[in-house]
Enzyme design. Structure first.
Site, PDB file in Angstrom:
ATOM      1  CG  ASP A 168     -59.693  40.895 -28.268  1.00 39.24           C
ATOM      2  OD1 ASP A 168     -58.790  41.542 -28.832  1.00 39.24           O
ATOM      3  OD2 ASP A 168     -59.565  39.711 -27.913  1.00 39.24           O
TER       4      ASP A 168
ATOM      5  CB  CYS B 185     -60.342  59.032 -21.383  1.00 35.50           C
ATOM      6  SG  CYS B 185     -58.869  57.954 -21.443  1.00 35.50           S
TER       7      CYS B 185
ATOM      8  CG  ASP C 175     -61.277  43.278 -32.477  1.00 31.62           C
ATOM      9  OD1 ASP C 175     -60.750  43.876 -33.435  1.00 31.62           O
ATOM     10  OD2 ASP C 175     -60.627  42.616 -31.637  1.00 31.62           O
TER      11      ASP C 175
ATOM     12  CB  CYS D 117     -59.908  57.508 -17.653  1.00 38.74           C
ATOM     13  SG  CYS D 117     -60.177  55.990 -18.603  1.00 38.74           S
TER      14      CYS D 117
ATOM     15  CD  GLU E 214     -60.181  46.315 -36.541  1.00 39.40           C
ATOM     16  OE1 GLU E 214     -59.396  47.083 -35.974  1.00 39.40           O
ATOM     17  OE2 GLU E 214     -60.030  45.078 -36.571  1.00 39.40           O
TER      18      GLU E 214
END
Length: 278
Positions: free
Chosen positions: A253, A228, A89, A246, A174
């Site tokens: 990050d 989750c 990231d 959850c 990304e």
């Protein structure tokens, strides 16, 4: 079409010999000199021996310095096979890069650190009479500082990319619209981080080493829980939180990097960017 214009000495900063391997340029005396057609034999310092078949040579001026850039055709040297995948990231402050394994690379922020010095030199230049010897000197000093910042950023990108390529077989990031981000309110941080240059360096290093780089859809990577899948929008200043669905404690990050890696394995669009993730 337009009228011809005077081609002053400062108009062009480079010229290229497209067939340097056969004509135009010849390396002499074991790399200590280079013969350039139309100029003659000049001293040169090669930072490493030339390899492969020479294709082109470009003579380039940067400020008061002259460089010659050789492009050679060489055989790829792939690294040993590696099936480890990592998600990354990209950020601006305080971390340039965070991996899905929790590793954090601090952002150097070269431009931000030199911004005050740049402003002083820019003000000094604006006070000088344009075209005077003092104006030219101030202009050279300002260009030198800008060049230093660019070189620092490039060196940082090469080192980080080399580290990733050496350790991982698949690197997922990304697929960012860097040009669009460079026009937003985050432009200064994005340009200082140099994401586009870093991803370009990472891609060619990976290709040379037989690694894979995969770009995935960046939507909601920082809003989804990697455990989750619960989606919740949070302000940017919230870096650590607990998933309300959850109860998993997460770093924003690191969670985003884990979602990026998972998305490459799950989405066909991510697999089309490079090759299938193992």
């Amino acid at each position: 079409m337009s009228y011809p214009r005077f081609k002053g000495k400062g108009r062009y900063d480079s010229f290229t010999f497209p067939q340097a391997g056969s004509t135009g340029v010849k390396v002499q005396e074991g790399g200590k000199r280079v013969f350039i057609h139309g100029i003659g034999s000049v001293k040169v310092k090669l930072h490493r021996p030339l390899e492969g078949r020479l294709k082109t040579a470009t003579v380039k001026r940067e400020g008061e310095h002259w460089y010659i850039i050789f492009v050679s055709e060489v055989e790829p040297q792939p690294l040993p096979e590696n099936h480890t995948a990592i998600g990354i990231d990209l950020g601006t402050n305080p971390y340039f890069l965070v991996t899905s394994e929790g590793e954090m690379v601090e952002a150097p922020r070269h431009y931000q650190k030199a911004q005050a010095k740049l402003a002083r030199k820019q003000r000094g230049l604006s006070r000088k009479k344009r075209g005077s010897s003092r104006w030219r000197k101030a202009k050279r000093e300002l260009a030198k500082l800008h060049r230093k910042i660019a070189n620092q950023r490039k060196d940082f990108h090469h080192k980080v990319a080399r580290g990733l390529v050496n350790r991982y077989g698949t690197i997922v990031h990304e697929d960012l619209n860097v040009l669009g981000l460079a026009r937003s309110h985050t432009a200064k941080g994005v340009l200082d981080a140099g994401w586009a240059q870093f991803l370009s360096v990472l891609a060619y290093k990976a290709e040379e080493a037989g690694r894979r780089v995969v770009g995935v859809d960046p939507k909601y990577t920082s809003q989804d829980c990697p455990v989750c899948g619960h989606r919740e929008k949070r302000p940017l200043w919230v870096r650590e939180y607990t998933c309300s669905a959850c109860g998993t404690p997460l770093h924003r990050d690191v969670a985003a990097a884990q979602n990026i890696l998972a998305r490459a394995r799950a989405e066909p669009s991510g697999m089309d960017t490079a090759r299938a993730v193992p």
